[in-house]
Design a protein around this motif. Sequence first.
Motif, PDB file in Angstrom:
ATOM      1  N   LEU A  88      -0.375   2.576  -1.240  1.00 55.25           N
ATOM      2  CA  LEU A  88      -0.572   2.462  -2.476  1.00 55.25           C
ATOM      3  C   LEU A  88      -0.013   1.721  -3.624  1.00 55.25           C
ATOM      4  O   LEU A  88      -0.353   0.885  -4.499  1.00 55.25           O
ATOM      5  N   LEU A  89       1.196   1.455  -3.759  1.00 49.52           N
ATOM      6  CA  LEU A  89       2.287   1.485  -4.833  1.00 49.52           C
ATOM      7  C   LEU A  89       3.016   0.085  -4.359  1.00 49.52           C
ATOM      8  O   LEU A  89       2.422  -1.199  -6.067  1.00 49.52           O
ATOM      9  N   LEU A  90       2.727  -0.520  -3.649  1.00 49.60           N
ATOM     10  CA  LEU A  90       3.553  -1.684  -3.323  1.00 49.60           C
ATOM     11  C   LEU A  90       2.249  -2.764  -2.608  1.00 49.60           C
ATOM     12  O   LEU A  90       1.608  -4.036  -2.726  1.00 49.60           O
ATOM     13  N   GLY A  91       1.906  -2.145  -1.112  1.00 44.66           N
ATOM     14  CA  GLY A  91       1.292  -3.111  -0.544  1.00 44.66           C
ATOM     15  C   GLY A  91      -0.539  -3.174  -1.594  1.00 44.66           C
ATOM     16  O   GLY A  91      -1.245  -4.426  -1.373  1.00 44.66           O
ATOM     17  N   MET A  92      -0.849  -2.211  -2.137  1.00 42.90           N
ATOM     18  CA  MET A  92      -2.308  -2.725  -3.602  1.00 42.90           C
ATOM     19  C   MET A  92      -1.582  -2.731  -4.315  1.00 42.90           C
ATOM     20  O   MET A  92      -2.149  -3.644  -5.642  1.00 42.90           O
ATOM     21  N   GLY A  93      -0.520  -2.034  -4.610  1.00 44.22           N
ATOM     22  CA  GLY A  93       0.191  -1.892  -6.706  1.00 44.22           C
ATOM     23  C   GLY A  93       0.850  -3.138  -6.649  1.00 44.22           C
ATOM     24  O   GLY A  93       0.083  -4.298  -7.577  1.00 44.22           O
ATOM     25  N   ASN A  94       1.478  -3.769  -5.764  1.00 45.33           N
ATOM     26  CA  ASN A  94       1.980  -5.599  -6.534  1.00 45.33           C
ATOM     27  C   ASN A  94       1.530  -6.320  -5.517  1.00 45.33           C
ATOM     28  O   ASN A  94       1.100  -7.716  -5.522  1.00 45.33           O
ATOM     29  N   GLY A  95       0.745  -6.175  -3.640  1.00 43.42           N
ATOM     30  CA  GLY A  95      -0.108  -7.411  -3.278  1.00 43.42           C
ATOM     31  C   GLY A  95      -0.661  -7.679  -3.894  1.00 43.42           C
ATOM     32  O   GLY A  95      -0.960  -9.082  -4.192  1.00 43.42           O
ATOM     33  N   LEU A  96      -1.858  -6.275  -5.236  1.00 41.09           N
ATOM     34  CA  LEU A  96      -3.144  -7.282  -5.275  1.00 41.09           C
ATOM     35  C   LEU A  96      -2.847  -7.794  -6.402  1.00 41.09           C
ATOM     36  O   LEU A  96      -3.381  -9.080  -7.257  1.00 41.09           O
ATOM     37  N   VAL A  97      -1.625  -7.204  -7.071  1.00 40.82           N
ATOM     38  CA  VAL A  97      -1.156  -8.977  -8.088  1.00 40.82           C
ATOM     39  C   VAL A  97      -0.992 -10.152  -8.211  1.00 40.82           C
ATOM     40  O   VAL A  97      -1.546 -11.000  -8.463  1.00 40.82           O
ATOM     41  N   VAL A  98       0.041 -10.314  -6.795  1.00 39.68           N
ATOM     42  CA  VAL A  98       0.691 -11.459  -6.665  1.00 39.68           C
ATOM     43  C   VAL A  98      -0.615 -12.418  -6.575  1.00 39.68           C
ATOM     44  O   VAL A  98      -1.119 -13.210  -6.286  1.00 39.68           O
ATOM     45  N   LEU A  99      -2.173 -11.582  -5.315  1.00 43.16           N
ATOM     46  CA  LEU A  99      -3.346 -12.292  -4.964  1.00 43.16           C
ATOM     47  C   LEU A  99      -4.316 -12.909  -6.139  1.00 43.16           C
ATOM     48  O   LEU A  99      -4.669 -13.809  -6.479  1.00 43.16           O
TER      49      LEU A  99
END
Length: 301
Positions: A88-99
């Motif tokens: 939730l925090l890194l996979g979606m929270g950060n990964g989606l920001v990078v995308l």
Amino acid sequence: MSSPTPAPATAPQTGLAVLIALLLVYVVWGSTYLGIRIALDHGMPPLLVTSGLRFVVAGSVMFGFLRLRGVAAPTRKQWPTIMVMAALLLGMGNGLVVLAETTVSSGLAAVAVASMPVWMGLFGMLRGQRATRGEWIGIVLGFIGVVWLNAGGTLTGSPLGLVCLLVAPIAWAFGSVWSRGRDLPSPFMAAASQMLCGGVLIMLAGALRGERISAWPPLEGVLAVSYLAVFGSVIAFTAYVWLLHNVRPALAGSYAYVNPVIAVALGAWLAHERFTAHDLGAMAVILSGVVVINLARVRAK
């Protein structure tokens, strides 16, 4: 990063130490959005390297250092919770920001992520936490800003960026609220474990997305990812955890409305990013909501 539950301050800290820690959190975390932009502009795959590999490296360094210092590793019962938080925090929270930054500016990404405390307030209420009048005002202001940001301007021309920047702060906020009261290791070990798990998950997602490293990346891209791993994920987060244990939580959490301003300023200065009046107006409303929420919490305490 996740937000460990703060412990009571144990001793007065010097004003210089607090100032240095705050500057690290403000400037370094605010600059990570530009660091992502630079990494992407120099051919670094968004999920495989810019987000995933960054956390694997940072998590491995922290995990190994903590184990050498004698800090206990997560137990078998704690790993599932860490995996969910990492997703939730890194996979979606950060990964989606990078995308999202593959199609939108670094400053705009930071502005959208600034809505995270608004979602945290909402999820907290859904868990039975009563909100004060001031918090309600802040939540409403924040939602108005989020709707304004997503209703027009730059984001409307980027469907991928719009979806990613809407889901990312929601996932981070939900993971933060969901984790409260759960059985977790010490704050630093929990962070290191989350980075390890989250980094692996993000790299797997990148591989499934078809991302590959076809050639040796340019030096600028390598330096940008190194900066994200060392300064963004290790040094600044260590400073943030230290602040949580030594100053008021509201002061430690003030990064939420300082980072976007720094990110926008750095994006305009170094990356020549331009923002419309629509974008800046939405940013002002979102940040005002975050400030009102934090002030209301301080008054309530």
